[in-house]
Each structure stands twice: as structure tokens, then as C-alpha cells.
Design a protein around this motif. Structure first.
Motif, PDB file in Angstrom:
ATOM      1  N   LEU A   4      44.094 -20.104 -38.928  1.00 44.84           N
ATOM      2  CA  LEU A   4      43.399 -19.753 -37.687  1.00 44.84           C
ATOM      3  C   LEU A   4      42.389 -20.831 -37.313  1.00 44.84           C
ATOM      4  O   LEU A   4      41.556 -21.232 -38.122  1.00 44.84           O
ATOM      5  CB  LEU A   4      42.697 -18.406 -37.857  1.00 44.84           C
ATOM      6  N   ALA A   5      42.457 -21.320 -36.075  1.00 48.38           N
ATOM      7  CA  ALA A   5      41.557 -22.374 -35.600  1.00 48.38           C
ATOM      8  C   ALA A   5      40.645 -21.913 -34.477  1.00 48.38           C
ATOM      9  O   ALA A   5      39.610 -22.520 -34.230  1.00 48.38           O
ATOM     10  CB  ALA A   5      42.375 -23.582 -35.133  1.00 48.38           C
ATOM     11  N   GLY A   6      41.007 -20.862 -33.764  1.00 45.30           N
ATOM     12  CA  GLY A   6      40.170 -20.390 -32.669  1.00 45.30           C
ATOM     13  C   GLY A   6      40.881 -19.366 -31.819  1.00 45.30           C
ATOM     14  O   GLY A   6      41.912 -18.820 -32.202  1.00 45.30           O
ATOM     15  N   TYR A   7      40.278 -19.136 -30.645  1.00 38.09           N
ATOM     16  CA  TYR A   7      40.758 -18.112 -29.726  1.00 38.09           C
ATOM     17  C   TYR A   7      40.722 -18.624 -28.299  1.00 38.09           C
ATOM     18  O   TYR A   7      39.943 -19.515 -27.970  1.00 38.09           O
ATOM     19  CB  TYR A   7      39.859 -16.868 -29.797  1.00 38.09           C
ATOM     20  N   LYS A   8      41.533 -18.045 -27.459  1.00 37.09           N
ATOM     21  CA  LYS A   8      41.430 -18.252 -26.019  1.00 37.09           C
ATOM     22  C   LYS A   8      41.190 -16.896 -25.386  1.00 37.09           C
ATOM     23  O   LYS A   8      41.916 -15.936 -25.670  1.00 37.09           O
ATOM     24  CB  LYS A   8      42.689 -18.890 -25.438  1.00 37.09           C
ATOM     25  N   VAL A   9      40.154 -16.818 -24.571  1.00 40.37           N
ATOM     26  CA  VAL A   9      39.858 -15.591 -23.839  1.00 40.37           C
ATOM     27  C   VAL A   9      40.337 -15.812 -22.415  1.00 40.37           C
ATOM     28  O   VAL A   9      39.855 -16.712 -21.720  1.00 40.37           O
ATOM     29  CB  VAL A   9      38.354 -15.269 -23.856  1.00 40.37           C
ATOM     30  N   TYR A  10      41.309 -15.021 -21.997  1.00 41.34           N
ATOM     31  CA  TYR A  10      41.854 -15.104 -20.642  1.00 41.34           C
ATOM     32  C   TYR A  10      41.179 -14.035 -19.793  1.00 41.34           C
ATOM     33  O   TYR A  10      40.968 -12.912 -20.252  1.00 41.34           O
ATOM     34  CB  TYR A  10      43.360 -14.853 -20.671  1.00 41.34           C
ATOM     35  N   TYR A  11      40.842 -14.385 -18.543  1.00 44.12           N
ATOM     36  CA  TYR A  11      40.184 -13.399 -17.693  1.00 44.12           C
ATOM     37  C   TYR A  11      40.444 -13.672 -16.215  1.00 44.12           C
ATOM     38  O   TYR A  11      40.847 -14.770 -15.831  1.00 44.12           O
ATOM     39  CB  TYR A  11      38.683 -13.341 -17.986  1.00 44.12           C
ATOM     40  N   PRO A  15      44.411  -7.558 -13.383  1.00 48.10           N
ATOM     41  CA  PRO A  15      45.052  -7.543 -14.700  1.00 48.10           C
ATOM     42  C   PRO A  15      46.361  -8.335 -14.729  1.00 48.10           C
ATOM     43  O   PRO A  15      46.810  -8.750 -15.787  1.00 48.10           O
ATOM     44  CB  PRO A  15      45.292  -6.057 -14.970  1.00 48.10           C
ATOM     45  N   ASP A  16      46.935  -8.588 -13.573  1.00 46.85           N
ATOM     46  CA  ASP A  16      48.171  -9.366 -13.489  1.00 46.85           C
ATOM     47  C   ASP A  16      47.918 -10.853 -13.295  1.00 46.85           C
ATOM     48  O   ASP A  16      48.856 -11.652 -13.343  1.00 46.85           O
ATOM     49  CB  ASP A  16      49.041  -8.854 -12.337  1.00 46.85           C
ATOM     50  N   LEU A  17      46.664 -11.233 -13.041  1.00 47.79           N
ATOM     51  CA  LEU A  17      46.319 -12.634 -12.782  1.00 47.79           C
ATOM     52  C   LEU A  17      45.111 -13.051 -13.604  1.00 47.79           C
ATOM     53  O   LEU A  17      44.015 -13.239 -13.080  1.00 47.79           O
ATOM     54  CB  LEU A  17      46.036 -12.851 -11.290  1.00 47.79           C
ATOM     55  N   LEU A  18      45.312 -13.208 -14.892  1.00 46.84           N
ATOM     56  CA  LEU A  18      44.256 -13.707 -15.761  1.00 46.84           C
ATOM     57  C   LEU A  18      44.300 -15.234 -15.683  1.00 46.84           C
ATOM     58  O   LEU A  18      44.820 -15.910 -16.562  1.00 46.84           O
ATOM     59  CB  LEU A  18      44.443 -13.201 -17.188  1.00 46.84           C
ATOM     60  N   THR A  19      43.770 -15.770 -14.589  1.00 42.87           N
ATOM     61  CA  THR A  19      43.955 -17.175 -14.240  1.00 42.87           C
ATOM     62  C   THR A  19      42.940 -18.115 -14.870  1.00 42.87           C
ATOM     63  O   THR A  19      43.104 -19.327 -14.808  1.00 42.87           O
ATOM     64  CB  THR A  19      43.894 -17.350 -12.715  1.00 42.87           C
ATOM     65  N   ARG A  20      41.896 -17.582 -15.468  1.00 36.74           N
ATOM     66  CA  ARG A  20      40.872 -18.416 -16.101  1.00 36.74           C
ATOM     67  C   ARG A  20      40.942 -18.216 -17.606  1.00 36.74           C
ATOM     68  O   ARG A  20      41.414 -17.190 -18.088  1.00 36.74           O
ATOM     69  CB  ARG A  20      39.480 -18.021 -15.608  1.00 36.74           C
ATOM     70  N   SER A  41      35.422  -5.940 -10.441  1.00 37.34           N
ATOM     71  CA  SER A  41      36.125  -5.675 -11.700  1.00 37.34           C
ATOM     72  C   SER A  41      36.650  -6.972 -12.295  1.00 37.34           C
ATOM     73  O   SER A  41      37.174  -7.834 -11.579  1.00 37.34           O
ATOM     74  CB  SER A  41      37.292  -4.718 -11.460  1.00 37.34           C
ATOM     75  N   TRP A  42      36.522  -7.084 -13.603  1.00 40.71           N
ATOM     76  CA  TRP A  42      37.029  -8.235 -14.345  1.00 40.71           C
ATOM     77  C   TRP A  42      37.889  -7.727 -15.500  1.00 40.71           C
ATOM     78  O   TRP A  42      37.588  -6.705 -16.111  1.00 40.71           O
ATOM     79  CB  TRP A  42      35.882  -9.087 -14.888  1.00 40.71           C
ATOM     80  N   TYR A  43      38.944  -8.467 -15.789  1.00 39.95           N
ATOM     81  CA  TYR A  43      39.913  -8.096 -16.807  1.00 39.95           C
ATOM     82  C   TYR A  43      39.995  -9.220 -17.841  1.00 39.95           C
ATOM     83  O   TYR A  43      39.943 -10.398 -17.481  1.00 39.95           O
ATOM     84  CB  TYR A  43      41.277  -7.854 -16.162  1.00 39.95           C
ATOM     85  N   PHE A  44      40.132  -8.839 -19.117  1.00 42.81           N
ATOM     86  CA  PHE A  44      40.085  -9.800 -20.210  1.00 42.81           C
ATOM     87  C   PHE A  44      41.176  -9.517 -21.233  1.00 42.81           C
ATOM     88  O   PHE A  44      41.506  -8.365 -21.500  1.00 42.81           O
ATOM     89  CB  PHE A  44      38.736  -9.702 -20.939  1.00 42.81           C
ATOM     90  N   ALA A  45      41.697 -10.588 -21.822  1.00 40.72           N
ATOM     91  CA  ALA A  45      42.615 -10.501 -22.961  1.00 40.72           C
ATOM     92  C   ALA A  45      42.317 -11.698 -23.856  1.00 40.72           C
ATOM     93  O   ALA A  45      41.752 -12.702 -23.408  1.00 40.72           O
ATOM     94  CB  ALA A  45      44.069 -10.527 -22.509  1.00 40.72           C
ATOM     95  N   ILE A  46      42.686 -11.600 -25.103  1.00 40.56           N
ATOM     96  CA  ILE A  46      42.408 -12.673 -26.055  1.00 40.56           C
ATOM     97  C   ILE A  46      43.676 -13.019 -26.827  1.00 40.56           C
ATOM     98  O   ILE A  46      44.531 -12.160 -27.069  1.00 40.56           O
ATOM     99  CB  ILE A  46      41.262 -12.264 -27.010  1.00 40.56           C
ATOM    100  N   ALA A  47      43.784 -14.284 -27.177  1.00 39.58           N
ATOM    101  CA  ALA A  47      44.876 -14.748 -28.041  1.00 39.58           C
ATOM    102  C   ALA A  47      44.265 -15.685 -29.078  1.00 39.58           C
ATOM    103  O   ALA A  47      43.292 -16.380 -28.798  1.00 39.58           O
ATOM    104  CB  ALA A  47      45.938 -15.489 -27.231  1.00 39.58           C
ATOM    105  N   SER A  48      44.809 -15.687 -30.260  1.00 41.91           N
ATOM    106  CA  SER A  48      44.353 -16.616 -31.299  1.00 41.91           C
ATOM    107  C   SER A  48      45.326 -17.790 -31.370  1.00 41.91           C
ATOM    108  O   SER A  48      46.460 -17.706 -30.907  1.00 41.91           O
ATOM    109  CB  SER A  48      44.260 -15.901 -32.646  1.00 41.91           C
ATOM    110  N   TYR A  49      44.855 -18.892 -31.946  1.00 43.68           N
ATOM    111  CA  TYR A  49      45.742 -20.044 -32.154  1.00 43.68           C
ATOM    112  C   TYR A  49      45.412 -20.709 -33.485  1.00 43.68           C
ATOM    113  O   TYR A  49      44.310 -20.595 -34.003  1.00 43.68           O
ATOM    114  CB  TYR A  49      45.676 -21.041 -30.990  1.00 43.68           C
ATOM    115  N   ASN A  50      46.420 -21.400 -34.032  1.00 44.57           N
ATOM    116  CA  ASN A  50      46.225 -22.063 -35.322  1.00 44.57           C
ATOM    117  C   ASN A  50      45.981 -23.558 -35.127  1.00 44.57           C
ATOM    118  O   ASN A  50      45.920 -24.051 -34.000  1.00 44.57           O
ATOM    119  CB  ASN A  50      47.404 -21.781 -36.265  1.00 44.57           C
ATOM    120  N   THR A  51      45.838 -24.272 -36.227  1.00 44.55           N
ATOM    121  CA  THR A  51      45.510 -25.697 -36.160  1.00 44.55           C
ATOM    122  C   THR A  51      46.618 -26.534 -35.518  1.00 44.55           C
ATOM    123  O   THR A  51      46.364 -27.631 -35.038  1.00 44.55           O
ATOM    124  CB  THR A  51      45.190 -26.256 -37.561  1.00 44.55           C
TER     125      THR A  51
END
Length: 66
Positions: A4-11, A15-20, A41-51
Motif C-alpha cells: 500500500l502506497a496511498g489513496y485517491k479520494v474522488y469527489y 454521484p455519477d460524476l466524481l470528476t475531482r 451536496s458533495w459525493y466522495f469515494a476512495i480507492a487505494s493504490y500500491n507502489t
């Protein structure tokens, strides 16, 4: 996920356009501060990524209203 190297927070404001996204470097980071979000209203999702840069699927979407 291994290496695990970090995360990306999409927002975004739909909810269909997490463009940032915010790239959160480091596996030990446990919070992110968002500034200057417009009212509404703001919508958020997160993804992790490896090295190697391989990213997981996004989490379920959560929302808040400012």
C-alpha cells in the motif's frame, strides 16, 4: 492489497460524476481536509493504490451537504 502506497479520494457534486480527486501519499494518512467547496451536496469515494500504481476499485459513495 499488498504494498500500500496511498489513496485517491474522488469527489464531485453528482454521484455519477466524481470528476475531482486528491492524491493522498502514504499508507498512514487517515484524514484529508477539503477547502473551498461550494455550497450544496458533495459525493466522495476512495480507492487505494500500491507502489506500482495499481489502483483498487472505488469504495461505496458517501455524501454530505455544505
Amino acid at each position: 492489497m499488498t504494498d500500500l502506497a496511498g489513496y485517491k479520494v474522488y469527489y464531485g457534486q453528482s454521484p455519477d460524476l466524481l470528476t475531482r480527486n486528491v492524491d493522498v501519499h502514504g499508507a498512514a494518512v487517515s484524514s484529508v481536509e477539503f477547502r473551498d467547496l461550494d455550497h450544496g451536496s458533495w459525493y466522495f469515494a476512495i480507492a487505494s493504490y500500491n507502489t506500482a500504481g495499481v489502483e483498487s476499485s472505488k469504495s461505496g459513495i458517501v455524501s454530505t451537504t455544505i
